[in-house]
Design an enzyme around this catalytic site. Sequence first.
Site, mmCIF file in Angstrom:
data_model
loop_
_atom_site.group_PDB
_atom_site.id
_atom_site.type_symbol
_atom_site.label_atom_id
_atom_site.label_comp_id
_atom_site.label_asym_id
_atom_site.label_seq_id
_atom_site.Cartn_x
_atom_site.Cartn_y
_atom_site.Cartn_z
ATOM 1 C CG ASP A 199 27.475 -27.492 27.786
ATOM 2 O OD1 ASP A 199 27.723 -28.291 26.859
ATOM 3 O OD2 ASP A 199 27.884 -27.659 28.954
ATOM 4 C CD GLN A 202 26.622 -35.307 28.161
ATOM 5 O OE1 GLN A 202 26.146 -36.301 27.618
ATOM 6 N NE2 GLN A 202 27.824 -35.313 28.704
ATOM 7 C CE LYS A 225 31.255 -34.676 27.059
ATOM 8 N NZ LYS A 225 31.538 -35.694 28.070
ATOM 9 C CB CYS A 366 32.631 -31.974 35.830
ATOM 10 S SG CYS A 366 34.224 -32.767 35.605
#
Length: 409
Positions: A199, A202, A225, A366
């Site tokens: 993932d 970020q 993002k 989340c």
Amino acid sequence: MYDTPALREQFPILQTTVQGKPLIYLDSAATSQKPREVIESMNRYYYESNANVHRGIHTLSERATQAYEGVRKKVVRFINASSVREIIYTRNTTEGINLLANTWGRATLTSKDAVLITGMEHHSNIVPWQILQQQLGFELRHVPVTDGGELDLDALPRLLDSKVKLFSFVHVSNVLGTINPVEMLVRQAHEVGALVHIDGAQSVPHMPVDVQALGCDFLSFSSHKMCGPTGFGIFWGRRELLQEMPPFFGGGDMISVVSLEQGSTWAELPHKFEAGTPSIAEAIGLGAAIDFLSELGMDNVRQHEIELTTYAMEALSEVPGIRFLGPLDPHKKGGVATFTLEGVHPHDIAATLDEQGIAIRAGHHCAQPLHERFGIPASARASFYLYNEPSEVDALVVGLRKAQALYAL
């Protein structure tokens, strides 16, 4: 490095006010602001070449298709993928993980297998596997998180065994900021025959990410993002794996031949996974965002965040009653400072800061299981990006002291 004040001039929203105060935007981990070139690139598409892609033999369609497909080449260079055929367009990181679960996962996993995640995952990397687990009966394991907000690597040998077919984990925690040791984790997963999904929501916006150097098998990330528009993302996978995976959605553009009598066959990669009219303007916006970030240099973006996070952690440490979540060392974390403040609910912190024109995130971000791990229902998070400055951190500190004066007993 780059000139931050000059850079800020390229972001129109940073020139606005909130509650009569100059906007101080410290919520880029939720969504980043967009430079003028990204906004204008999408407008140009609608003004000059608005048409559907892949479907027309007229000038506008060909122009739109060229711009839309050209973004794949930019993504290839940005993450050092091997081919445009490995770049799958999605709506966001969440859809990328759901794509993986419902194609590779549904076709591969059985009740004898296991999927390994971690205790610091966003819900997007928990819930799809839970849904699939209920249907297929495989084991879902997770690597615990230490008190310091890092993965408990001592637990890894008992969790990562030959039953594990996939290790799916976050590169950088959206709450803790923890930068996980991807190369080492990938190597250990491959040693037991497991594939690895990262993932990258970020990490890709904030630091150089090279999928070949990391050695992972799949990567998901979101446009919004990384200075791009919402509603668009990227799922990358190694080509040989994507070739074997069944489609995710069915419909137009993902087919080769459709027959009522003989069924259907699928288009070549990457279009096999892309059904229906796509988000054309959003793809073009992501392309403009990649150009913007590439010109800045991702090493420079990362260095700026390290310096700003160092300043922030030192300044925030002076606020009485503050408790940080995650690593304290800015070199071990992304550009976030997540914390609780004694006597003040995170929602009250955020509301007080909003009155000062300061935007932060408050809640469970989340990541409810992670907050349960630390025994709290919610936290406050200030997140930094390439356009933030030390003076904004100073304003944050003043705002936190004001919140304490208003709410703390």
